[in-house]
Design an enzyme around this catalytic site. Structure first.
Site, PDB file in Angstrom:
ATOM      1  N   MET A   1      26.997 -14.361  15.747  1.00  0.00           N
ATOM      2  CA  MET A   1      28.255 -14.064  16.428  1.00  0.00           C
ATOM      3  C   MET A   1      28.316 -12.572  16.717  1.00  0.00           C
ATOM      4  SD  MET A   1      31.033 -16.431  14.378  1.00  0.00           S
ATOM      5  CE  MET A   1      30.320 -16.120  12.749  1.00  0.00           C
TER       6      MET A   1
ATOM      7  N   CYS B   1      25.287 -18.826  24.827  1.00  0.00           N
ATOM      8  CA  CYS B   1      26.398 -17.871  24.918  1.00  0.00           C
ATOM      9  C   CYS B   1      27.214 -18.133  26.184  1.00  0.00           C
ATOM     10  CB  CYS B   1      25.878 -16.445  24.918  1.00  0.00           C
ATOM     11  SG  CYS B   1      27.187 -15.209  25.071  1.00  0.00           S
TER      12      CYS B   1
ATOM     13  N   LYS C   1      19.028 -22.030  20.644  1.00  0.00           N
ATOM     14  CA  LYS C   1      20.412 -22.458  20.426  1.00  0.00           C
ATOM     15  C   LYS C   1      21.012 -22.794  21.790  1.00  0.00           C
ATOM     16  CE  LYS C   1      24.635 -21.389  17.890  1.00  0.00           C
ATOM     17  NZ  LYS C   1      25.661 -21.672  18.904  1.00  0.00           N
TER      18      LYS C   1
ATOM     19  N   ASN D   1      26.260 -27.843  15.342  1.00  0.00           N
ATOM     20  CA  ASN D   1      27.174 -26.704  15.395  1.00  0.00           C
ATOM     21  C   ASN D   1      28.443 -27.126  16.142  1.00  0.00           C
ATOM     22  OD1 ASN D   1      27.215 -23.568  17.217  1.00  0.00           O
ATOM     23  ND2 ASN D   1      28.159 -23.992  15.257  1.00  0.00           N
TER      24      ASN D   1
END
Length: 326
Positions: free
Chosen positions: A24, A107, A146, A207
């Site tokens: 983060m 992101c 990710k 997640n």
């Protein structure tokens, strides 16, 4: 008694448990990662780092890449969109003491997406393939990605991207169950995590909406995922990893952190930040952390109003010592 918590292996890296602190920006700096590791995180992820910034020898980026022996194993996460630059920079920094290299493809921030980076990569599976292939060949350490559910509701392609990643030699994939357009709103779609798990044989890390022991166990059961990644729920709560482990091991939901320990941890966090970043930066960055740490405590709303005016470490310490009590 609940099931024993299992270890998780990503490439040649074996984790004590499957709980991972999500990367983060502005949150998972060195002091916070150390605290989360102490509280049971099996793996911690650093703030995402621009491959181009490494290429141009940005001094701030060097600071972001500092790793402490106490936090290992740690994940270093790169973002970018140029396969040559990402792979070359991955090779350039490989001797740094991180255990796993992750490539950010999730992101949602506009300035990242508008550059074709982060979750924008999910719109270009061919480019994803090129980035992963080149990076896996460039380094010896495990490479992971990710991703999100997809870019938007009309482009839900997490399964496709995960299959590409596996085919290119990635060692694991983390899936956030929201699209880019959702950002962090609405509920995370755990079904997409289950679909990815069914589609690939590499470890799948779930997640989204893991906020406590109960939700952690529910995600594991519903998706069959191999690991759990905790993001926003860890802000001001490094104990969430200990809480989840406690729940998974005992089935009990009575985990509680004494206010005294919260106060002591805030001050430890602040002192580490002070040592690394100096008073000016540390005090200003700790404002948001203190707001997260103290949410729900008596007079915490007043504290959050006051902390924005703090400029010295002495002011910070005085405020923290006055606000929390049993």
């Amino acid at each position: 008694m609940a099931d024993t918590v299992k270890k998780l292996q990503i490439g040649n890296v074996v984790l004590d448990n499957p709980l991972i602190l999500a990367p983060m920006a502005g949150v998972t700096d060195l002091p916070f990662r150390l605290l989360c590791r102490e509280q049971g995180a099996g793996l911690v992820c650093m703030e995402m780092i621009s491959a181009k910034a490494i290429f141009f020898h940005n001094k701030n980026t060097d600071k972001l890449m500092e790793i402490d022996p106490g936090e290992q194993p740690a994940v270093l996460q790169l973002f970018g969109s140029d396969p040559e630059i990402i792979s070359e920079m991955a090779s350039r920094i490989e001797e740094k003491p991180f255990a796993i290299l992750d490539i950010n493809m999730g992101c949602p921030v506009p300035k990242v997406v508008n550059n074709g980076e982060g979750s924008a990569l999910m719109k270009n599976p061919k480019l994803v393939e090129q980035i992963i292939t080149k990076t896996v060949k460039a380094v010896r350490k495990p490479v992971t990605i990710k991703i999100r559910k997809g870019f938007c509701d009309n482009m839900v392609n997490a399964v496709e991207i995960a299959k590409i990643a596996e085919g290119c030699g990635a060692s694991a994939v983390a899936v956030h169950g929201r699209t880019r357009e959702q950002y962090y709103s609405g509920r995370a779609d755990w079904d997409i995590i289950a679909k990815v798990k069914d589609a690939v044989s590499i470890p799948v890390i779930g997640n989204g909406d893991v906020t406590d022991g109960l939700s952690a166990k529910a995600m594991l059961e519903q998706t069959g995922c191999d690991g759990l990644m905790v993001g926003r729920a860890a802000r001001g709560n490094p104990w969430i990893f200990k809480e989840i482990l406690y729940y998974l091991e005992t089935g009990r939901g009575d985990f509680k952190v004494p206010a005294k320990e919260v106060r002591e941890t805030i001050m430890r966090h602040a002192k580490m930040a002070l040592a690394i970043k100096g008073e000016y930066t540390a005090v200003r960055e700790m404002r948001k952390h203190i707001g997260w740490y103290t949410a729900g405590y008596p007079n915490s709303a007043a504290l959050r109003r006051d902390i924005n005016g703090m400029e010295t470490f002495a002011e910070l310490e005085r405020a923290v010592n006055n606000i929390l009590w049993e």
